[in-house]
Design a protein around this motif. Structure first.
Motif, PDB file in Angstrom:
ATOM      1  N   LYS A  62      -2.643  15.095  18.507  1.00 26.82           N
ATOM      2  CA  LYS A  62      -4.396  15.012  18.812  1.00 26.82           C
ATOM      3  C   LYS A  62      -4.877  13.677  18.835  1.00 26.82           C
ATOM      4  CE  LYS A  62      -8.536  16.993  17.216  1.00 26.82           C
ATOM      5  NZ  LYS A  62      -9.187  17.919  16.301  1.00 26.82           N
ATOM      6  N   GLU A  63      -4.053  12.896  17.862  1.00 25.06           N
ATOM      7  CA  GLU A  63      -4.233  11.394  17.705  1.00 25.06           C
ATOM      8  C   GLU A  63      -4.408  10.838  19.198  1.00 25.06           C
ATOM      9  OE1 GLU A  63      -2.429   7.774  15.427  1.00 25.06           O
ATOM     10  OE2 GLU A  63      -1.328   9.601  15.328  1.00 25.06           O
ATOM     11  N   PHE A  64      -3.732  11.169  20.023  1.00 28.16           N
ATOM     12  CA  PHE A  64      -3.525  10.530  21.331  1.00 28.16           C
ATOM     13  C   PHE A  64      -4.316  11.238  22.419  1.00 28.16           C
ATOM     14  CE2 PHE A  64       0.241   9.375  18.761  1.00 28.16           C
ATOM     15  CZ  PHE A  64      -0.396   7.908  18.674  1.00 28.16           C
ATOM     16  N   SER A  65      -5.159  12.054  22.116  1.00 24.27           N
ATOM     17  CA  SER A  65      -5.957  12.715  23.334  1.00 24.27           C
ATOM     18  C   SER A  65      -7.180  12.303  23.655  1.00 24.27           C
ATOM     19  CB  SER A  65      -6.397  14.129  22.515  1.00 24.27           C
ATOM     20  OG  SER A  65      -7.325  13.883  21.362  1.00 24.27           O
ATOM     21  N   LYS A  66      -7.649  10.996  23.401  1.00 23.28           N
ATOM     22  CA  LYS A  66      -8.814  10.782  24.128  1.00 23.28           C
ATOM     23  C   LYS A  66      -9.002   9.149  23.912  1.00 23.28           C
ATOM     24  CE  LYS A  66     -13.684  11.772  24.629  1.00 23.28           C
ATOM     25  NZ  LYS A  66     -14.818  12.727  24.186  1.00 23.28           N
ATOM     26  N   ILE A  67      -9.743   8.393  24.486  1.00 27.28           N
ATOM     27  CA  ILE A  67     -10.314   7.154  24.454  1.00 27.28           C
ATOM     28  C   ILE A  67     -11.669   7.157  24.974  1.00 27.28           C
ATOM     29  CG2 ILE A  67     -10.006   4.737  25.424  1.00 27.28           C
ATOM     30  CD1 ILE A  67      -7.046   5.130  25.805  1.00 27.28           C
ATOM     31  N   ASP A  68     -12.542   6.957  23.965  1.00 27.10           N
ATOM     32  CA  ASP A  68     -13.817   7.190  24.233  1.00 27.10           C
ATOM     33  C   ASP A  68     -14.537   5.885  24.551  1.00 27.10           C
ATOM     34  OD1 ASP A  68     -16.683   7.775  24.164  1.00 27.10           O
ATOM     35  OD2 ASP A  68     -16.516   9.173  22.257  1.00 27.10           O
ATOM     36  N   LEU A  69     -15.187   5.910  25.800  1.00 25.73           N
ATOM     37  CA  LEU A  69     -15.890   4.840  26.371  1.00 25.73           C
ATOM     38  C   LEU A  69     -17.135   4.171  25.525  1.00 25.73           C
ATOM     39  CD1 LEU A  69     -15.711   4.819  30.152  1.00 25.73           C
ATOM     40  CD2 LEU A  69     -14.159   3.512  28.733  1.00 25.73           C
ATOM     41  N   GLU A  70     -18.049   5.257  25.072  1.00 25.04           N
ATOM     42  CA  GLU A  70     -19.079   5.218  24.351  1.00 25.04           C
ATOM     43  C   GLU A  70     -18.760   4.325  22.860  1.00 25.04           C
ATOM     44  OE1 GLU A  70     -22.015   5.491  25.777  1.00 25.04           O
ATOM     45  OE2 GLU A  70     -20.738   6.278  27.668  1.00 25.04           O
ATOM     46  N   GLU A  71     -17.773   4.991  22.583  1.00 25.63           N
ATOM     47  CA  GLU A  71     -17.345   4.449  21.171  1.00 25.63           C
ATOM     48  C   GLU A  71     -16.917   2.879  21.364  1.00 25.63           C
ATOM     49  OE1 GLU A  71     -13.653   5.361  18.402  1.00 25.63           O
ATOM     50  OE2 GLU A  71     -14.791   7.048  18.676  1.00 25.63           O
ATOM     51  N   ILE A  72     -16.179   2.598  22.251  1.00 24.19           N
ATOM     52  CA  ILE A  72     -15.925   1.220  22.634  1.00 24.19           C
ATOM     53  C   ILE A  72     -16.863   0.357  22.869  1.00 24.19           C
ATOM     54  CG2 ILE A  72     -14.361  -0.221  24.136  1.00 24.19           C
ATOM     55  CD1 ILE A  72     -12.549   1.975  24.591  1.00 24.19           C
TER      56      ILE A  72
ATOM     57  N   PRO B  94     -24.903  -3.199  21.567  1.00 21.36           N
ATOM     58  CA  PRO B  94     -23.747  -2.692  22.362  1.00 21.36           C
ATOM     59  C   PRO B  94     -23.674  -3.485  23.825  1.00 21.36           C
ATOM     60  CG  PRO B  94     -24.757  -0.780  21.543  1.00 21.36           C
ATOM     61  CD  PRO B  94     -25.648  -1.821  21.382  1.00 21.36           C
ATOM     62  N   ILE B  95     -22.559  -3.753  24.149  1.00 19.54           N
ATOM     63  CA  ILE B  95     -22.024  -4.426  25.572  1.00 19.54           C
ATOM     64  C   ILE B  95     -22.916  -3.560  26.470  1.00 19.54           C
ATOM     65  CG2 ILE B  95     -20.528  -5.008  27.306  1.00 19.54           C
ATOM     66  CD1 ILE B  95     -18.679  -5.540  24.818  1.00 19.54           C
ATOM     67  N   LEU B  96     -23.427  -4.097  27.469  1.00 17.05           N
ATOM     68  CA  LEU B  96     -24.025  -3.544  28.539  1.00 17.05           C
ATOM     69  C   LEU B  96     -23.018  -3.337  29.659  1.00 17.05           C
ATOM     70  CD1 LEU B  96     -27.337  -5.593  29.113  1.00 17.05           C
ATOM     71  CD2 LEU B  96     -27.158  -3.229  28.285  1.00 17.05           C
ATOM     72  N   VAL B  97     -23.108  -1.837  30.090  1.00 20.35           N
ATOM     73  CA  VAL B  97     -21.981  -1.682  31.131  1.00 20.35           C
ATOM     74  C   VAL B  97     -22.645  -1.066  32.485  1.00 20.35           C
ATOM     75  CG1 VAL B  97     -19.892  -0.207  31.482  1.00 20.35           C
ATOM     76  CG2 VAL B  97     -20.412  -1.158  29.316  1.00 20.35           C
ATOM     77  N   THR B  98     -22.131  -1.619  33.385  1.00 19.12           N
ATOM     78  CA  THR B  98     -22.793  -1.245  34.595  1.00 19.12           C
ATOM     79  C   THR B  98     -22.056   0.136  34.987  1.00 19.12           C
ATOM     80  OG1 THR B  98     -21.221  -2.303  36.136  1.00 19.12           O
ATOM     81  CG2 THR B  98     -23.265  -3.507  35.577  1.00 19.12           C
TER      82      THR B  98
ATOM     83  N   ARG C 198     -17.969   0.986  34.518  1.00 19.52           N
ATOM     84  CA  ARG C 198     -17.444   2.279  33.783  1.00 19.52           C
ATOM     85  C   ARG C 198     -16.914   3.111  34.524  1.00 19.52           C
ATOM     86  NH1 ARG C 198     -19.690   4.054  29.232  1.00 19.52           N
ATOM     87  NH2 ARG C 198     -21.524   2.719  29.198  1.00 19.52           N
ATOM     88  N   GLN C 199     -17.145   3.348  35.802  1.00 21.45           N
ATOM     89  CA  GLN C 199     -16.331   4.448  36.666  1.00 21.45           C
ATOM     90  C   GLN C 199     -14.934   3.807  37.062  1.00 21.45           C
ATOM     91  OE1 GLN C 199     -18.339   4.934  40.492  1.00 21.45           O
ATOM     92  NE2 GLN C 199     -16.716   6.564  40.991  1.00 21.45           N
ATOM     93  N   THR C 200     -14.667   2.278  37.273  1.00 28.74           N
ATOM     94  CA  THR C 200     -13.534   2.008  37.518  1.00 28.74           C
ATOM     95  C   THR C 200     -12.704   1.917  36.216  1.00 28.74           C
ATOM     96  OG1 THR C 200     -14.393   0.414  38.992  1.00 28.74           O
ATOM     97  CG2 THR C 200     -12.509  -0.573  37.973  1.00 28.74           C
ATOM     98  N   VAL C 201     -13.323   1.398  34.774  1.00 32.02           N
ATOM     99  CA  VAL C 201     -12.584   1.568  33.846  1.00 32.02           C
ATOM    100  C   VAL C 201     -12.199   3.002  33.506  1.00 32.02           C
ATOM    101  CG1 VAL C 201     -12.752   1.368  31.295  1.00 32.02           C
ATOM    102  CG2 VAL C 201     -13.622  -0.400  32.818  1.00 32.02           C
TER     103      VAL C 201
ATOM    104  N   ALA D 203     -12.676  -5.271  26.167  1.00 33.10           N
ATOM    105  CA  ALA D 203     -12.590  -4.502  24.997  1.00 33.10           C
ATOM    106  C   ALA D 203     -11.876  -3.026  25.453  1.00 33.10           C
ATOM    107  CB  ALA D 203     -13.888  -4.019  24.693  1.00 33.10           C
ATOM    108  N   VAL D 204     -11.869  -2.449  26.446  1.00 27.05           N
ATOM    109  CA  VAL D 204     -11.196  -1.411  27.010  1.00 27.05           C
ATOM    110  C   VAL D 204      -9.883  -1.424  27.190  1.00 27.05           C
ATOM    111  CG1 VAL D 204     -10.940   0.442  28.436  1.00 27.05           C
ATOM    112  CG2 VAL D 204     -13.229  -0.040  27.956  1.00 27.05           C
TER     113      VAL D 204
END
Length: 187
Positions: free
Chosen positions: A3-13, A23-27, A31-34, A100-101
């Motif tokens: 479970k520890e390796f199940s998700k990377i959350d963009l909002e959290e980053i 928070p950093i502004l993200v276009t 966001r889609q590319t990342v 950051a991502v």
């Protein structure tokens, strides 16, 4: 996959990486590319994990160099390719969110490699093959011995409590090394 390796959350980053207290502004485009890069990374991570689980499930008498040692080699090659872009972007991309991502994925993958490298099940799979393997070429013996040594360096020989402590410290060290490199880059 754990479970520890199940998700990377963009909002959290984005929330963790502040600029002037916000928070950093993200276009949407970034966001889609990342997100597409994260999805590709997670797909490779999941495929690699299943690949290793398949090796662990092979009965000892059915192990071959191709279905055991070569699979480990292929796994590490796949994972290296999967983490290349984030590692590169973490250091050179002009957008702070993409950096950051990249750093987050670098930390995520480092922790995953600590888990894999300290897996007793995987180590025992390789060790069982090594002890019963037929004649191997010098190159095959070398690859096998290097893989076994990597597991031993990963703490598989430690008693459970110490192995868990070793894993926790290894993960922390990996994260600190990435943070250090990030701070040097930002400076």
């Amino acid at each position: 996959m754990p479970k520890e390796f199940s998700k990377i959350d963009l909002e959290e980053i984005a929330a963790k990486n502040l600029k002037d207290g916000k928070p950093i502004l993200v276009t949407p485009e970034i966001r889609q590319t990342v997100q597409s890069h994260i999805d590709a990374f997670m797909t490779e991570l999941d495929a690699g994990y299943r690949q290793l689980a398949a090796v662990a499930a092979i009965e000892d008498g059915r192990r071959t160099f191709a279905n055991t040692a070569e699979v480990f080699d292929d796994f590490y090659n796949r994972m290296e390719e999967a983490v290349n872009w984030p590692g590169f972007y973490a250091y050179v991309h002009p957008d702070p969110f993409v950096r950051a991502v990249g750093e987050e994925i670098d930390k995520f993958s480092s922790k995953f490699f600590v888990e894999v490298g300290s897996s007793k099940v995987l180590y025992e799979s390789l060790k069982a093959f090594a002890s019963t393997s037929p004649k191997l070429s010098a190159e095959e013996k070398y690859l096998l011995s290097e893989n076994l040594m990597d597991f031993e360096d990963g703490g598989v020989g430690l008693e459970e409590k110490k192995r868990e402590q070793f894993k926790a410290l290894s993960k922390q060290l990996a994260e600190l090394a990435i943070d250090f490199s990030s701070n040097v880059r930002d400076y």
